[in-house]
Design a protein around this motif. Structure first.
Motif, PDB file in Angstrom:
ATOM      1  N   VAL A  86       0.830  -1.204   0.000  1.00 61.37           N
ATOM      2  CA  VAL A  86       0.000   0.000   0.000  1.00 61.37           C
ATOM      3  C   VAL A  86       0.862   1.251   0.000  1.00 61.37           C
ATOM      4  N   GLU A  87       0.242   2.388  -0.323  1.00 61.66           N
ATOM      5  CA  GLU A  87       0.995   3.637  -0.396  1.00 61.66           C
ATOM      6  C   GLU A  87       1.362   4.139   0.994  1.00 61.66           C
ATOM      7  N   ASP A  88       0.364   4.194   1.906  1.00 63.75           N
ATOM      8  CA  ASP A  88       0.644   4.808   3.197  1.00 63.75           C
ATOM      9  C   ASP A  88      -0.171   4.193   4.326  1.00 63.75           C
ATOM     10  N   ILE A  89       0.091   4.667   5.535  1.00 63.28           N
ATOM     11  CA  ILE A  89      -0.504   4.068   6.731  1.00 63.28           C
ATOM     12  C   ILE A  89      -2.041   4.042   6.717  1.00 63.28           C
ATOM     13  N   PRO A  90      -2.716   5.125   6.335  1.00 64.89           N
ATOM     14  CA  PRO A  90      -4.187   5.076   6.337  1.00 64.89           C
ATOM     15  C   PRO A  90      -4.755   3.957   5.452  1.00 64.89           C
ATOM     16  N   LEU A 148      -2.330  -0.068  -4.845  1.00 65.64           N
ATOM     17  CA  LEU A 148      -1.891   1.335  -4.934  1.00 65.64           C
ATOM     18  C   LEU A 148      -2.993   2.184  -5.552  1.00 65.64           C
ATOM     19  N   PRO A 149      -2.926   3.518  -5.363  1.00 66.63           N
ATOM     20  CA  PRO A 149      -4.013   4.365  -5.885  1.00 66.63           C
ATOM     21  C   PRO A 149      -4.157   4.251  -7.402  1.00 66.63           C
ATOM     22  N   ALA A 150      -5.381   4.454  -7.893  1.00 70.94           N
ATOM     23  CA  ALA A 150      -5.648   4.343  -9.329  1.00 70.94           C
ATOM     24  C   ALA A 150      -5.306   5.643 -10.030  1.00 70.94           C
ATOM     25  N   THR A 151      -4.072   6.114  -9.827  1.00 73.98           N
ATOM     26  CA  THR A 151      -3.612   7.333 -10.493  1.00 73.98           C
ATOM     27  C   THR A 151      -2.455   6.951 -11.407  1.00 73.98           C
ATOM     28  N   MET A 152      -2.025   7.918 -12.217  1.00 76.69           N
ATOM     29  CA  MET A 152      -0.908   7.623 -13.110  1.00 76.69           C
ATOM     30  C   MET A 152       0.345   7.273 -12.307  1.00 76.69           C
ATOM     31  N   GLU A 153       0.552   7.951 -11.168  1.00 75.96           N
ATOM     32  CA  GLU A 153       1.719   7.663 -10.331  1.00 75.96           C
ATOM     33  C   GLU A 153       1.599   6.276  -9.715  1.00 75.96           C
ATOM     34  N   GLY A 154       0.381   5.928  -9.277  1.00 72.47           N
ATOM     35  CA  GLY A 154       0.149   4.610  -8.698  1.00 72.47           C
ATOM     36  C   GLY A 154       0.446   3.514  -9.719  1.00 72.47           C
ATOM     37  N   ASP A 155      -0.032   3.737 -10.963  1.00 74.81           N
ATOM     38  CA  ASP A 155       0.189   2.748 -12.017  1.00 74.81           C
ATOM     39  C   ASP A 155       1.676   2.586 -12.327  1.00 74.81           C
ATOM     40  N   THR A 156       2.375   3.726 -12.394  1.00 73.46           N
ATOM     41  CA  THR A 156       3.809   3.666 -12.687  1.00 73.46           C
ATOM     42  C   THR A 156       4.523   2.868 -11.607  1.00 73.46           C
ATOM     43  N   THR A 157       4.160   3.130 -10.344  1.00 71.36           N
ATOM     44  CA  THR A 157       4.798   2.441  -9.233  1.00 71.36           C
ATOM     45  C   THR A 157       4.497   0.941  -9.307  1.00 71.36           C
ATOM     46  N   SER A 158       3.251   0.591  -9.615  1.00 71.10           N
ATOM     47  CA  SER A 158       2.883  -0.823  -9.743  1.00 71.10           C
ATOM     48  C   SER A 158       3.733  -1.494 -10.821  1.00 71.10           C
ATOM     49  N   PHE A 159       3.860  -0.803 -11.941  1.00 74.54           N
ATOM     50  CA  PHE A 159       4.639  -1.367 -13.049  1.00 74.54           C
ATOM     51  C   PHE A 159       6.089  -1.595 -12.617  1.00 74.54           C
ATOM     52  N   PHE A 160       6.652  -0.596 -11.944  1.00 69.56           N
ATOM     53  CA  PHE A 160       8.046  -0.676 -11.509  1.00 69.56           C
ATOM     54  C   PHE A 160       8.259  -1.851 -10.550  1.00 69.56           C
ATOM     55  N   VAL A 172       2.109 -11.968  -8.726  1.00 68.28           N
ATOM     56  CA  VAL A 172       1.792 -10.566  -8.449  1.00 68.28           C
ATOM     57  C   VAL A 172       0.365 -10.290  -8.929  1.00 68.28           C
ATOM     58  N   SER A 173      -0.463  -9.746  -8.037  1.00 68.13           N
ATOM     59  CA  SER A 173      -1.825  -9.400  -8.450  1.00 68.13           C
ATOM     60  C   SER A 173      -2.089  -7.948  -8.094  1.00 68.13           C
ATOM     61  N   THR A 174      -3.189  -7.386  -8.639  1.00 69.18           N
ATOM     62  CA  THR A 174      -3.536  -6.013  -8.275  1.00 69.18           C
ATOM     63  C   THR A 174      -5.035  -5.969  -7.965  1.00 69.18           C
ATOM     64  N   ILE A 175      -5.430  -5.064  -7.103  1.00 68.87           N
ATOM     65  CA  ILE A 175      -6.837  -5.012  -6.724  1.00 68.87           C
ATOM     66  C   ILE A 175      -7.691  -4.623  -7.935  1.00 68.87           C
ATOM     67  N   ALA A 176      -8.950  -5.123  -7.977  1.00 66.89           N
ATOM     68  CA  ALA A 176      -9.829  -4.860  -9.113  1.00 66.89           C
ATOM     69  C   ALA A 176     -10.306  -3.409  -9.086  1.00 66.89           C
ATOM     70  N   SER A 196     -13.851  -1.116 -16.749  1.00 64.85           N
ATOM     71  CA  SER A 196     -14.465  -2.284 -16.136  1.00 64.85           C
ATOM     72  C   SER A 196     -15.028  -3.224 -17.205  1.00 64.85           C
ATOM     73  N   ILE A 197     -15.324  -2.665 -18.377  1.00 64.49           N
ATOM     74  CA  ILE A 197     -15.782  -3.535 -19.467  1.00 64.49           C
ATOM     75  C   ILE A 197     -14.594  -4.268 -20.081  1.00 64.49           C
ATOM     76  N   LEU A 198     -13.483  -3.528 -20.245  1.00 60.57           N
ATOM     77  CA  LEU A 198     -12.284  -4.153 -20.808  1.00 60.57           C
ATOM     78  C   LEU A 198     -11.747  -5.266 -19.905  1.00 60.57           C
ATOM     79  N   THR A 199     -11.822  -5.041 -18.579  1.00 57.55           N
ATOM     80  CA  THR A 199     -11.253  -6.035 -17.659  1.00 57.55           C
ATOM     81  C   THR A 199     -12.356  -6.863 -17.003  1.00 57.55           C
TER      82      THR A 199
END
Lengths: 206, 368
Positions: A86-90, A148-160, A172-176, A196-199
């Protein structure tokens, strides 16, 4: 704002540095404390001081903790073969509140964003990899969930992270992502609905 | 679609004005500095919530006043639409559609399509490639939400990647795994965006050629050469290979932000080889093609604002141009001209309803 006393001004300035609190609210809090007995303020400042001095971060998952290893990491009922990143404590609290997850966590402390000067070295990514490598001997980690958050930064981090984990040969899985429960399709934003239609997933009745 | 009536208060040099327009041709005449272009700009405000001339709302208030209002009554395919645009110095601009506040200005843009042809349009030819990309992106975004979304994502990733490349250059070390997620997105998005641009040109270029042919009397052959690195088979490999260059120059050197649309006349760039009259004819043809594109996608004819278009054109071209725009293919038309007799003699020969307005010091009166 003009204050009748330098002491009040100091206290107001300090309190208004907290997020979500402006000068007026800070003044109200300060005047409130002045009306209470002295021990109230003492307890408050002691609580804050010991929070700052004694708080620990779990050596394994980097969540806040009172001990070197947090309750979740040392819990006997937790499934130690699965880690949720996850990104952070909350975010840990949010997932814990779902009561749907019994595995372990890994708190990155942010997501990669070069504009803000946050790279992989500023985050706990190396420590995640080490954790998985070390688990080879006991309590083998078999799956990493990227939450991770569904933002461009979150996606980049997931990819990395996925790229880094590839060498370790681990699932490795990711939340729906998709329509919220109880949500109407017509009010869902186009990007989410499109994705959601594509996936889409197979519908099974059993 | 057409504008029936406009009411201005303290807008630019108009203390107060109310004008009823013809649904075909409206010709605004008057001496320099009388406020002809300002009236066109007020129409631009109603359609796109901003000025075509200067981006600062404050500068559009009459001197020494606190606010301006522009009200307009439109007819959109039989539906009555009243737009009110109110701006008070130091406050947020307000837009009301049929009495109801529009929260997001971007929601309003596109409802009332407008195309403006202005003297400084030739900047589109003369200036750098950024302006041409913006011209085409603007049309593509209005017609295709997916394109807009891709473009926003692209700009975001490009900014992140450039920041990263700069950091690498400072550290003196290139980290391939770190930059890979950005490269992947930029390559993907570049492919999508460049093929959308190419596809759009296939629809747009024939319209442009036809318009230019009519204005120039088919004397010159024109075309648009779309220059991009992103459609070549080796784009991915080239992108990877340019990492060294990126490292030295501290920025991203490949992608759709390097695209250009080169306007050509008889096979040569019009920027270098076109005369002023040819350049002017070219941008008019570009804008009229924009009109036709909007019309085919929005199913309503945009309002056409022609600011001082007779400047620099020879009489033959003026006549052909007027025959083109006054033909019923185009809808409501607003034309400004500092030489009233010229426009009058041209328009009187035409089979279209036209009204003339005499503008003087921010006052509008009928003129015949």
């Amino acid at each position: 704002m003009n204050f009748p006393s330098k002491l009040i001004e100091n206290a107001v300035n300090e309190i208004s540095r907290l997020p979500g609190i402006g000068k007026k609210t800070a003044l109200r809090l300060v005047l409130h404390l002045l009306k209470q007995n002295v021990p109230v303020t003492e307890e408050l400042s002691n609580a804050l001081l010991s929070l700052r001095k004694e708080i620990k971060y779990c050596k394994k998952c980097h969540n806040v903790s009172d001990t070197d290893i947090c309750n979740i990491c040392s819990g006997i009922r937790r499934d130690k073969s699965i880690i949720c990143v996850v990104e952070d404590i909350p975010d840990v609290l949010a997932i814990e509140n779902t009561a749907q997850y019994t595995g372990l966590y890994h708190v990155l402390g942010g997501v990669i964003s070069p504009i803000q000067g946050i790279g992989p070295d500023e985050l706990k990514i190396e420590s995640l990899i080490k954790r998985i490598e070390d688990s080879r001997t006991e309590d083998k980690i078999e799956e990493v969930i990227l939450a991770l958050p569904a933002t461009m930064e979150g996606d980049t981090t997931s990819f990395f992270i996925t790229r880094k984990l590839k060498e370790l040969n681990i699932k490795v899985s990711t939340i729906a992502r998709g329509i919220p429960i109880g949500g109407e399709l017509e009010y869902t934003d186009e990007v989410t609905l499109g994705r959601s239609i594509l996936t889409r997933v197979n519908y099974s009745i059993d | 679609m057409h504008l029936k009536k406009i009411r201005l208060q303290q807008f630019k040099n108009y203390p107060k004005a109310e004008v009823n327009f013809s649904d075909e041709i409206n010709c605004l005449v008057g001496i320099n500095g009388s406020g002809k272009t300002n009236l066109l700009d007020a129409i631009h405000y109603l359609c796109l919530t901003k000025s075509a001339l200067n981006g600062v709302d404050n500068l559009n208030i009459l001197h020494d006043k606190e606010f301006f209002t522009v009200f307009g009554d439109f007819d959109l395919e039989g539906k009555e639409i009243e737009i009110r645009c109110i701006f008070e110095s130091g406050k947020k601009k307000q837009l009301l559609k049929n009495g109801k506040a529009v929260d997001k200005m971007s929601d309003h843009v596109g409802l009332l399509p407008v195309v403006m042809i202005a003297p400084d349009d030739t900047d589109l030819i003369k200036n750098g490639s950024e302006e041409r990309r913006r011209f085409f992106d603007n049309m593509l975004c209005q017609m295709n939400k997916g394109y807009l979304e891709n473009l926003v994502r692209y700009q975001h990733f490009l900014k992140q990647r450039n920041a990263l490349v700069k950091q690498f250059a400072e550290k003196g070390r290139w980290e391939k795994t770190f930059i890979e997620p950005y490269d992947r997105e930029i390559i993907q998005l570049s492919k999508h965006i460049s093929s959308a641009r190419l596809g759009f040109l296939k629809e747009y270029e024939p319209l442009l050629k036809k318009n230019y042919g009519i204005i120039s009397g088919e004397q010159e052959g024109i075309s648009i050469a779309y220059e991009t690195q992103c459609l070549s088979e080796s784009f991915e490999v080239d992108f990877g290979a340019s990492a060294k260059k990126d490292f030295i120059l501290k920025r991203t050197n490949m992608g759709i932000h390097k695209d250009d649309f080169v306007f050509e006349i008889n096979g040569y760039p019009i920027k270098k080889f076109g005369s002023q009259g040819q350049q002017k004819s070219f941008v008019i043809a570009l804008k009229l093609a924009q009109f036709q594109i909007f019309f085919s996608h929005k199913k309503t004819k945009p309002i056409l604002l022609l600011d001082d278009i007779f400047d620099k054109l020879d009489d033959g071209r003026i006549e052909k141009l007027m025959n083109l725009v006054a033909a019923h293919e185009f809808g409501q038309l607003f034309i400004t001209d500092a030489r009233p007799e010229r426009s009058k003699s041209i328009l009187q020969q035409m089979d279209a309803k036209s009204r003339f307005f005499w503008i003087e010091k921010g006052q509008v009166s009928d003129w015949s």
